[in-house]
Design a protein around this motif. Sequence first.
Motif, PDB file in Angstrom:
ATOM      1  N   TYR A 164      22.393  50.412  20.748  1.00  0.00           N
ATOM      2  CA  TYR A 164      21.936  50.070  22.088  1.00  0.00           C
ATOM      3  C   TYR A 164      20.433  50.283  22.249  1.00  0.00           C
ATOM      4  N   GLY A 165      19.911  51.357  21.649  1.00  0.00           N
ATOM      5  CA  GLY A 165      18.464  51.574  21.709  1.00  0.00           C
ATOM      6  C   GLY A 165      17.695  50.460  21.034  1.00  0.00           C
ATOM      7  N   SER A 166      18.228  49.945  19.920  1.00  0.00           N
ATOM      8  CA  SER A 166      17.540  48.864  19.197  1.00  0.00           C
ATOM      9  C   SER A 166      17.545  47.563  19.992  1.00  0.00           C
ATOM     10  N   LEU A 167      18.544  47.387  20.859  1.00  0.00           N
ATOM     11  CA  LEU A 167      18.565  46.180  21.696  1.00  0.00           C
ATOM     12  C   LEU A 167      17.392  46.177  22.671  1.00  0.00           C
ATOM     13  N   VAL A 168      17.026  47.362  23.177  1.00  0.00           N
ATOM     14  CA  VAL A 168      15.844  47.448  24.027  1.00  0.00           C
ATOM     15  C   VAL A 168      14.595  47.113  23.213  1.00  0.00           C
ATOM     16  N   GLN A 169      14.577  47.565  21.954  1.00  0.00           N
ATOM     17  CA  GLN A 169      13.428  47.312  21.095  1.00  0.00           C
ATOM     18  C   GLN A 169      13.225  45.823  20.819  1.00  0.00           C
ATOM     19  N   ILE A 170      14.284  45.032  20.949  1.00  0.00           N
ATOM     20  CA  ILE A 170      14.153  43.584  20.754  1.00  0.00           C
ATOM     21  C   ILE A 170      13.172  42.997  21.759  1.00  0.00           C
ATOM     22  N   GLY A 171      12.937  43.706  22.847  1.00  0.00           N
ATOM     23  CA  GLY A 171      11.946  43.240  23.812  1.00  0.00           C
ATOM     24  C   GLY A 171      10.591  42.984  23.179  1.00  0.00           C
ATOM     25  N   PHE A 172      10.252  43.759  22.134  1.00  0.00           N
ATOM     26  CA  PHE A 172       8.958  43.561  21.489  1.00  0.00           C
ATOM     27  C   PHE A 172       8.892  42.237  20.732  1.00  0.00           C
ATOM     28  N   PRO A 173       9.786  41.978  19.748  1.00  0.00           N
ATOM     29  CA  PRO A 173       9.698  40.671  19.084  1.00  0.00           C
ATOM     30  C   PRO A 173       9.927  39.502  20.039  1.00  0.00           C
ATOM     31  N   ALA A 174      10.744  39.719  21.083  1.00  0.00           N
ATOM     32  CA  ALA A 174      10.922  38.651  22.067  1.00  0.00           C
ATOM     33  C   ALA A 174       9.612  38.376  22.800  1.00  0.00           C
ATOM     34  N   GLY A 175       8.876  39.452  23.108  1.00  0.00           N
ATOM     35  CA  GLY A 175       7.564  39.288  23.723  1.00  0.00           C
ATOM     36  C   GLY A 175       6.585  38.603  22.786  1.00  0.00           C
ATOM     37  N   VAL A 176       6.641  38.973  21.487  1.00  0.00           N
ATOM     38  CA  VAL A 176       5.798  38.309  20.481  1.00  0.00           C
ATOM     39  C   VAL A 176       6.133  36.823  20.421  1.00  0.00           C
ATOM     40  N   ALA A 177       7.448  36.527  20.361  1.00  0.00           N
ATOM     41  CA  ALA A 177       7.879  35.128  20.272  1.00  0.00           C
ATOM     42  C   ALA A 177       7.445  34.345  21.507  1.00  0.00           C
ATOM     43  N   ALA A 178       7.637  34.933  22.691  1.00  0.00           N
ATOM     44  CA  ALA A 178       7.287  34.231  23.928  1.00  0.00           C
ATOM     45  C   ALA A 178       5.786  34.001  24.035  1.00  0.00           C
ATOM     46  N   SER A 179       4.996  35.030  23.715  1.00  0.00           N
ATOM     47  CA  SER A 179       3.543  34.883  23.822  1.00  0.00           C
ATOM     48  C   SER A 179       3.013  33.911  22.774  1.00  0.00           C
ATOM     49  N   THR A 180       3.551  34.008  21.543  1.00  0.00           N
ATOM     50  CA  THR A 180       3.100  33.101  20.484  1.00  0.00           C
ATOM     51  C   THR A 180       3.513  31.672  20.778  1.00  0.00           C
ATOM     52  N   ALA A 181       4.756  31.476  21.240  1.00  0.00           N
ATOM     53  CA  ALA A 181       5.236  30.131  21.554  1.00  0.00           C
ATOM     54  C   ALA A 181       4.419  29.510  22.681  1.00  0.00           C
ATOM     55  N   THR A 182       4.008  30.332  23.627  1.00  0.00           N
ATOM     56  CA  THR A 182       3.200  29.817  24.734  1.00  0.00           C
ATOM     57  C   THR A 182       1.866  29.278  24.229  1.00  0.00           C
ATOM     58  N   PHE A 183       1.217  30.055  23.356  1.00  0.00           N
ATOM     59  CA  PHE A 183      -0.058  29.586  22.813  1.00  0.00           C
ATOM     60  C   PHE A 183       0.143  28.422  21.840  1.00  0.00           C
ATOM     61  N   LEU A 184       1.288  28.391  21.156  1.00  0.00           N
ATOM     62  CA  LEU A 184       1.594  27.254  20.296  1.00  0.00           C
ATOM     63  C   LEU A 184       1.697  25.971  21.124  1.00  0.00           C
ATOM     64  N   ALA A 290       4.122  31.050  11.736  1.00  0.00           N
ATOM     65  CA  ALA A 290       4.619  32.128  10.870  1.00  0.00           C
ATOM     66  C   ALA A 290       4.969  33.368  11.686  1.00  0.00           C
ATOM     67  N   ILE A 291       4.112  33.705  12.631  1.00  0.00           N
ATOM     68  CA  ILE A 291       4.370  34.881  13.476  1.00  0.00           C
ATOM     69  C   ILE A 291       5.591  34.654  14.356  1.00  0.00           C
ATOM     70  N   LEU A 292       5.735  33.439  14.855  1.00  0.00           N
ATOM     71  CA  LEU A 292       6.895  33.116  15.687  1.00  0.00           C
ATOM     72  C   LEU A 292       8.192  33.292  14.899  1.00  0.00           C
ATOM     73  N   TRP A 293       8.237  32.790  13.667  1.00  0.00           N
ATOM     74  CA  TRP A 293       9.437  32.946  12.843  1.00  0.00           C
ATOM     75  C   TRP A 293       9.696  34.406  12.491  1.00  0.00           C
ATOM     76  N   ALA A 294       8.641  35.174  12.289  1.00  0.00           N
ATOM     77  CA  ALA A 294       8.808  36.599  12.007  1.00  0.00           C
ATOM     78  C   ALA A 294       9.459  37.306  13.192  1.00  0.00           C
ATOM     79  N   ALA A 295       9.003  36.976  14.403  1.00  0.00           N
ATOM     80  CA  ALA A 295       9.576  37.581  15.603  1.00  0.00           C
ATOM     81  C   ALA A 295      11.036  37.178  15.772  1.00  0.00           C
ATOM     82  N   ILE A 296      11.344  35.915  15.518  1.00  0.00           N
ATOM     83  CA  ILE A 296      12.727  35.448  15.643  1.00  0.00           C
ATOM     84  C   ILE A 296      13.640  36.161  14.654  1.00  0.00           C
ATOM     85  N   LEU A 297      13.171  36.371  13.419  1.00  0.00           N
ATOM     86  CA  LEU A 297      13.976  37.094  12.423  1.00  0.00           C
ATOM     87  C   LEU A 297      14.294  38.510  12.893  1.00  0.00           C
TER      88      LEU A 297
END
Length: 441
Positions: A164-184, A290-297
Amino acid sequence: MTSSPTIAGIGVPAAAETPPDMSKIVWASVLGTVIEWYDFLIYGTAAALVFNKLFFPTLDPVAGTIAAFGSYAVGFVARPLGGAIFGHFGDRIGRKAMLTLTMLIMGVGTFLIGCLPTYGQIGLWAPALLVALRLLQGIGVGGEWGGAVLMVIEHAPPHRRGLYGSLVQIGFPAGVAASTATFLALSSLPEADFLAWGWRLPFLASAVLIGVGLFVRLRLVETPAFNRVKEESAVARIPLMEVLTRQPRTFLIAVGLKVSEVAWVYVLTVFSIVYATGTLGLPRRMILDAILWAAILEFATMPFFGWLSDKVGRRPLYLGGAAVSAVCAFVVFGLLDSRDPMVITATIAIAMSLTHASMFGPQGAFMPELFGTRVRYSGASLGCQVAAAISGGFSPIIASGLLAWAGTTWPISIYLLVLAVITFAATLAATETRHLDIGRA
C-alpha cells in the motif's frame, strides 16, 4: 476474559472502528500525490528546456543551464523546511489537515509560475520571482509526502504496508509521466511559440488539477494510529526536537536511505535531457519519450518492489538496490552515448526501475516505520526531505558542473557510486521493520 481484537495492528479496539475502505484511502492519497509531483516536476523539465533562455538569457548556454538548475534546486532546499513545518503540525493536529494545506500551497505556486513575466519583460525581477515561487513549491511538496504515506500505511493491514505504501509512491512516476507527456504534446509547436506561451500551459493547468485533488482529499478521515495518540494524550509537544534529540541515529539512517535513489531519479529525468540534447545533440522528443516510458514501467515495478518488501523485508531490497546503483553508475552513460533511440529508451527505463523503484517503492513503508506514531510525520518527512535537498535537487547541477569541468561523465559515475555506498551503509545500520507494530507511540 479476552482482550478485544485490534485492527491493522495499531491497538485500536475492533468494536470501536469500522474497517477502513483502503481503495478510497489509497485513491485519494495517490491522486493528490500525482498532482503534487506533477506540479513539482514540470519545473524540472521546463528548467532543462526553456528557463535558461527566458529567465537567465544574459548568461552563456552552459552557465544559463546551471543557473536554471540552481533555481530548480531551490525547491529542494525548501523541502526540509516544508517537512519540518508540516511534520510538526501533522504530528500535533493530524495527517488529513496537512495534506489539504500542502496541496493548496503547491497549486498556488505552480499556477503563478505559469503567469510570470520573463527577463525580457521585467528584468531581474523575473528570476527573483521564479525562485520565490519555487521556494513555495518546495515547502508544499516537503510536507506532502509524509502525510500521504502515513494516511495509507497507518490504515493498512500490517502484512500489506509495503504494497500500500508503494502505491502512494506511484504518484512520483505518474507525475513524471504527466509532466513529460505534457511537454511532449507541446514539442510540436514552433520554437518561438513554445518559448512565448507554450511552456506556460502545463503550469496553468495545475489550477484544475488542484481543485480535483482537494475535493477528493477533503473526504478522507484521520488515521486510527494518530487518533489513538490523541486519546492517550501522548501527542509530542515539539516532535522535531524529539526526533533530533532522542532518535538522532534513526534520523541519520533515514537520510542515508534516501540519498542514492533520489539522486539517480533526477539524473535520469532532468540531467539526461540536457546531456542528450546538448552534449549528444539528440532530438528533444526522443529523450522525453525515453523518460515517459521509464515512468510508465515504474507503474509496475514500484508496487512489485513494495509487495516484495512485505514478503522478504525492506532491508534486502535496499541492499540490492544500492548495489545495483553502484554498478549502473559505470554503465548507464556509456549506453546513452550510443545515441541509439532504442538503447537509450531501454537504458533509462531499466535503470530507473533498478536504481529508483527498487528502493523508492518499499520506502513508503520503510522510512515511516522507523519512527513512533507521535513523531512519525516529522521524522519520516525531515529524513526524506533533507536527503532530497542534499542529493536530489543538486544532482543535476553537480552532474552539469562535473561534465563541464571534465568533459566526460566519469566524475558523475564516481559521484553516484559514493551515494550508493552511503545508502548501502545506512541500510546495514537500519533494523528490519516489516513486522513492527506501527501503532506504538
